[in-house]
Design an enzyme around this catalytic site. Structure first.
Site, PDB file in Angstrom:
ATOM      1  N   CYS A  56      -2.749   3.602  -0.048  1.00  0.00           N
ATOM      2  CA  CYS A  56      -4.058   3.261   0.523  1.00  0.00           C
ATOM      3  C   CYS A  56      -5.110   4.310   0.200  1.00  0.00           C
ATOM      4  CB  CYS A  56      -3.961   3.080   2.030  1.00  0.00           C
ATOM      5  SG  CYS A  56      -3.793   4.612   2.985  1.00  0.00           S
ATOM      6  N   CYS A  89       2.703   9.432   2.111  1.00  0.00           N
ATOM      7  CA  CYS A  89       2.114   8.638   3.199  1.00  0.00           C
ATOM      8  C   CYS A  89       2.175   9.412   4.516  1.00  0.00           C
ATOM      9  CB  CYS A  89       2.908   7.335   3.342  1.00  0.00           C
ATOM     10  SG  CYS A  89       2.494   6.355   4.798  1.00  0.00           S
ATOM     11  N   LYS A 124      -9.031  11.672 -13.449  1.00  0.00           N
ATOM     12  CA  LYS A 124      -8.018  10.670 -13.092  1.00  0.00           C
ATOM     13  C   LYS A 124      -6.977  11.347 -12.216  1.00  0.00           C
ATOM     14  CE  LYS A 124      -5.585   9.174 -16.554  1.00  0.00           C
ATOM     15  NZ  LYS A 124      -5.092   8.438 -17.712  1.00  0.00           N
ATOM     16  N   CYS A 138       1.872   7.127  -0.609  1.00  0.00           N
ATOM     17  CA  CYS A 138       0.640   6.452  -0.184  1.00  0.00           C
ATOM     18  C   CYS A 138       0.091   5.536  -1.274  1.00  0.00           C
ATOM     19  CB  CYS A 138      -0.406   7.514   0.175  1.00  0.00           C
ATOM     20  SG  CYS A 138      -1.983   6.827   0.678  1.00  0.00           S
ATOM     21  N   HIS A 165      -2.595   4.527   6.661  1.00  0.00           N
ATOM     22  CA  HIS A 165      -2.832   3.121   6.293  1.00  0.00           C
ATOM     23  C   HIS A 165      -2.944   2.235   7.535  1.00  0.00           C
ATOM     24  CE1 HIS A 165       1.623   3.516   6.467  1.00  0.00           C
ATOM     25  NE2 HIS A 165       1.540   2.325   7.020  1.00  0.00           N
TER      26      HIS A 165
END
Ligand code: FES
Length: 77
Positions: free
Chosen positions: A43, A52, A23, A41, A56
């Site tokens: 995406c 990020c 995980k 982020c 994306h």
């Protein structure tokens, strides 16, 4: 009419980040945020995950998706 069922690989959101772990969990201490805006982020395509890197934008162009970052803003008191 039901859509054709996708193969499990086609359903993955996370394609390559920390695949060795069962995980992916990221913990950020808000007190440690240095800049006033930090983008995280959502995406799963960022090369600097969990931060990020604007990947994306390409992901949305290629897929028609509409994902974007989570932006944390720090108030300057
Ligand atoms: Fe993933 Fe920006 S790179 S949300």
């Amino acid at each position: 009419f039901l859509p054709k069922r996708k193969k499990p690989r086609d359903c993955l959101i996370n394609l390559k980040i920390q695949k060795e772990n069962p995980k992916v969990v990221n913990e950020i201490d808000i007190e440690d945020l240095r800049s006033t805006n930090v983008c995280y982020c959502r995406c799963w395509r960022s090369k600097t995950f969990p931060v990020c890197d604007k990947s994306h934008i390409k992901h949305n162009e290629l897929t028609g998706d509409n994902v974007g970052p989570l932006i944390l803003k720090k108030k300057i008191l």
